[in-house]
Design a protein around this motif. Structure first.
Motif, PDB file in Angstrom:
ATOM      1  N   UNK A  12       0.747  -1.016  -0.142  1.00 25.18           N
ATOM      2  CA  UNK A  12      -0.101  -0.235  -0.108  1.00 25.18           C
ATOM      3  C   UNK A  12       0.831   1.129   0.263  1.00 25.18           C
ATOM      4  N   UNK A  13       2.299   1.070  -0.136  1.00 26.72           N
ATOM      5  CA  UNK A  13       3.026   2.277  -0.029  1.00 26.72           C
ATOM      6  C   UNK A  13       3.905   2.376  -1.350  1.00 26.72           C
ATOM      7  N   UNK A  14       4.511   3.425  -1.447  1.00 32.06           N
ATOM      8  CA  UNK A  14       5.251   3.598  -2.602  1.00 32.06           C
ATOM      9  C   UNK A  14       6.749   2.998  -2.617  1.00 32.06           C
ATOM     10  N   UNK A  60      -9.459  -3.129   0.521  1.00 26.99           N
ATOM     11  CA  UNK A  60      -9.007  -1.751   0.036  1.00 26.99           C
ATOM     12  C   UNK A  60      -7.865  -1.487  -0.473  1.00 26.99           C
ATOM     13  N   UNK A  61      -7.049  -2.151  -0.726  1.00 29.83           N
ATOM     14  CA  UNK A  61      -5.707  -2.091  -1.082  1.00 29.83           C
ATOM     15  C   UNK A  61      -5.650  -1.177  -2.276  1.00 29.83           C
ATOM     16  N   UNK A  62      -4.606  -0.503  -2.324  1.00 39.57           N
ATOM     17  CA  UNK A  62      -4.456   0.587  -3.334  1.00 39.57           C
ATOM     18  C   UNK A  62      -3.613  -0.131  -4.554  1.00 39.57           C
ATOM     19  N   UNK A  63      -4.342   0.121  -5.778  1.00 35.80           N
ATOM     20  CA  UNK A  63      -3.897  -0.484  -6.976  1.00 35.80           C
ATOM     21  C   UNK A  63      -2.671   0.470  -7.526  1.00 35.80           C
ATOM     22  N   UNK A  64      -1.719   0.002  -7.850  1.00 36.61           N
ATOM     23  CA  UNK A  64      -0.612   0.572  -8.365  1.00 36.61           C
ATOM     24  C   UNK A  64      -0.253   0.138  -9.853  1.00 36.61           C
ATOM     25  N   UNK A  65       0.282   1.052 -10.514  1.00 36.39           N
ATOM     26  CA  UNK A  65       0.739   0.441 -11.857  1.00 36.39           C
ATOM     27  C   UNK A  65       1.754  -0.329 -12.050  1.00 36.39           C
ATOM     28  N   UNK A  66       2.482  -0.747 -13.122  1.00 31.11           N
ATOM     29  CA  UNK A  66       3.782  -1.379 -13.264  1.00 31.11           C
ATOM     30  C   UNK A  66       4.904  -0.513 -13.050  1.00 31.11           C
ATOM     31  N   UNK A  67       4.778   0.706 -13.407  1.00 31.12           N
ATOM     32  CA  UNK A  67       5.781   1.620 -13.264  1.00 31.12           C
ATOM     33  C   UNK A  67       6.030   2.148 -11.822  1.00 31.12           C
TER      34      UNK A  67
END
Length: 699
Positions: A12-14, A60-67
């Motif tokens: 969930x984090x960057x 509710x997990x944040x969806x992140x792109x591949x980049x």
């Protein structure tokens, strides 16, 4: 509530580097490959640790792109506490300012648990197993568990495993524990859901700093000492001294005397340093004593007894400093004398009045500024019986001894010996010297003083160069004065002189008291007979003193308990006071013609003021700590309203007179009181006129 896993939270984090697929367990090869890539060294227990882990993905997990997932964000974990204050300051006594503290405590304690585990080989564990009745081979001691208690919970050993909750349904029995030792079973996690997070901190590198100082220089010296080498060294030293003397003579001849004196002083640096240190130490000692006895100094300067307002005529004595010297404890105070130039300095003569126990004596000088230790100390082989300080030259002190010698000490001279001393060749007395008095210089400006002794001689001593020159003024006898007797005449019976005093205005007139109780009025210029003889006392006269203001009045005291005041033109006393004890000494006050004090052997000080009460003392105060202590001498300070009293134990005590003891007549409104010695003389004359018999009128 279950805590999400570390990997789940990281997604969930960057900062997440790898995204985990929910529900898929990583295989052993995958984990090993990842460890190899990340440079993590996996241990032997890695399979057990990774066993039973499952990844769960919250809804509710944040969806992140591949980049975004591939983006690397470097974060450094530190052990610094974000709540620790960074602005703490402390006062630096070295730099005298507030300085910030660089090192701040960063440790934060989140949880502390004190366990009760016992080592299985310890004595306490064996006693516990014996109480439970368990065999030593298979028994284990649980953390805080009772012996007979069922243990549905996890074992005492903590397991660092995350995953699902597993319950232990079986009871821990000895046979089950034994079976566990044989079979290698997977580790069980505890019954609570938990998440394990691991982090590795950077260890601070060790640094060593060292420095080496230069060693001090060394020199090795060795030699053999022979007689000729020692002789050569002494000869060389003598030659150096002779050269120095020649150089000093050359320097003195070239330069002024002042410069030569300065160079001589520079050569004596060691002695100068000691004298400077001694002077500084003396000042420091006075400061310490005045701070220690500050209340006495304040009383001396400012205290006035307010209770005198409620006493009509009586007064009191306020004790001030007490002076004593340890080496003079067994000696009696035989003489007291104030210095007229330095009014805080007084001399004390030490000796003994017990003539069966005669020995050493002592001459000490005390200052009111330092009561702890004398300013000057002179030890004598014979007891001191009297002394007198020169009025103009305050450093000269004349002293009379029990062995008949008289001596003159100079306080400016170094050394403990007198500068002048009489001997048997120079006419010393054959009996104790009871009184010495300085007189005016003679025609050649030589200092001279007088002495009286039990051998019946009144002698004048003149200081000529380095010796004492004596002149017999008068010889006392029971029948009359004898200056010279013809050869073959009978030896007259000698009268023993005990005290004398010279007139304040008439230089040639003096009084002599004797052991027989008589007082003789004599003249320096007329020594063949007495001018007058007074039948004064029935015992020895201890003191006789002229009044400071009235030219006709003198006072005497004796061991017959009486004090008498005389008019030298009348044979009978004007006043007689019985003090109920032997009177050791009397003293006129320097500020009033009618005030005098006396001390008695019962330890009492009597203060009289004839202008207030002509019949009894206005102050009678016992001033000794022990009843057997006898007072021997008393003296008034020349300017301050204080007296000093000496006793037979070697103590000198100072007292301040209360206002009633130095009361002055009140002035009428609009009039100023006249002052001066004429007023005091008139006050005494008024008292005497009331006592004198009226002269018969001739018809």
């Amino acid at each position: 509530m279950p805590v999400p896993n570390n990997n789940v939270a990281a997604s969930g984090r960057k900062g997440s580097n790898v995204q985990k697929v929910p529900g898929v367990k990583p295989t052993k090869a995958t984990s090993k490959k990842k460890d190899e890539e990340e440079g993590v060294d996996t241990g032997d227990g890695w399979d057990d640790w990774s066993h039973g882990k499952a990844l769960t993905k919250p809804a509710d997990q944040l969806e992140l792109t591949e980049a975004e997932l591939k983006e690397e964000i470097t974060r450094i974990l530190t052990a610094n506490s974000p709540h620790a204050a960074q602005n703490i300051v402390r006062y630096s006594f070295k730099e005298r300012s507030y300085k910030p503290i660089s090192v701040v405590d960063q440790m934060a304690v989140h949880f502390v648990l004190e366990g009760s585990l016992l080592h299985q080989d310890s004595d306490e564990a064996r006693r516990l197993r014996a109480q439970e009745g368990l065999p030593d081979e298979i028994a284990t001691v649980n953390n805080g568990a009772e012996p007979n208690e069922e243990k549905p919970e996890t074992p005492a050993t903590p397991v660092e495993d995350g995953g699902e909750v597993e319950e232990a349904g079986e009871e821990d029995r000895p046979d089950s524990v034994a079976s566990k030792t044989d079979k290698k079973e997977p580790k069980l996690t505890n019954q609570f859901n938990f998440s394990e997070r691991a982090s590795q901190t950077l260890n601070n590198p060790l640094r060593e700093r060292s420095c080496q100082s230069e060693p001090p220089p060394r020199s090795i010296f060795s030699a053999t000492a022979n007689q000729w080498e020692i002789y050569d060294a002494y000869v060389e030293e003598l030659q150096k001294q002779e050269k120095n003397k020649e150089k000093q003579k050359a320097m003195l001849s070239k330069k002024d005397n002042d410069k030569s004196k300065k160079k001589m002083i520079l050569m004596e640096t060691q002695s100068d340093d000691i004298t400077k240190l001694g002077k500084a130490a003396k000042i420091f000692e006075r400061m310490v004593n005045q701070n220690t006895l500050d209340d006495i100094a304040q009383d001396f300067k400012y205290f006035e007894d307010a209770s005198d307002e409620f006493r009509d005529q009586e007064g009191t004595l306020l004790p001030l400093w007490k002076f004593q010297y340890d080496k003079a404890k067994r000696l009696s105070v035989t003489a007291l004398c104030w210095n007229n130039k330095y009014q805080d300095l007084f001399a004390v003569g030490m000796g003994s009045y017990d003539f069966s126990k005669q020995g050493r004596g002592m001459l000490v000088f005390y200052s009111l500024k330092n009561s702890a230790f004398p300013e000057y100390i002179y030890s004598t082989n014979s007891g001191v019986l009297c002394l007198d300080i020169h009025e103009q030259h305050s450093s000269l002190v004349a002293v009379g001894f029990y062995n008949g010698c008289v001596a003159v000490y100079n306080l400016k001279e170094e050394g403990l010996e007198p500068v002048y001393k009489s001997t048997a060749k120079t006419g010393k007395h054959t009996d104790p010297v009871w009184q010495v008095r300085w007189q005016n210089d003679d025609m050649d400006n030589n200092h001279n003083f007088y002495s009286v002794s039990s051998d019946g001689r009144v002698v004048s001593w003149t200081l000529v160069k380095t010796e004492l020159v004596f002149t017999d003024i008068i010889r006392l006898s029971l029948n009359g004065a004898v200056s010279e007797r013809p050869e073959g005449a009978e030896q007259p019976s000698i009268a023993c002189g005990t005290a004398f005093d010279f007139h304040k205005q008439i230089n040639y007139l003096f009084l002599v008291g004797t052991e027989e109780g008589k007082i003789h009025k004599c003249s320096k210029t007329y020594s063949s007979q007495f001018l007058e003889t007074y039948e004064a006392h029935s015992m020895a006269v201890d003191a006789v003193k002229w009044n400071h203001f009235h030219p006709k009045v003198f006072i005497s005291c004796s061991s017959d308990w009486t004090v008498k005041i005389w008019d030298h033109t009348i044979n009978t006393p004007m006043f007689t006071f019985d003090l109920n004890a032997a009177v050791g000494d009397v003293s006129w006050s320097p500020y009033s013609s009618t005030v005098f004090t006396a001390v008695t052997t019962d330890g009492t000080v009597h203060v009289f003021d004839l202008s207030i009460n002509k019949y009894e003392a206005i102050c009678q105060q016992s001033v000794v700590a022990k009843k057997k202590t006898k007072l021997t001498h008393i003296e008034f300070n020349p300017i301050h309203p204080i007296i000093i009293v000496g006793d037979d134990r070697g103590y000198v005590t100072s007292f301040k007179l209360s206002p009633n003891l130095r009361k002055k007549p009140k002035a009428k409104k609009g009039q100023e009181l006249p002052k001066g010695p004429e007023v005091e003389a008139a006050k005494m004359e008024k008292l005497l006129s009331l006592l004198r018999e009226p002269e018969p009128s001739t018809v």
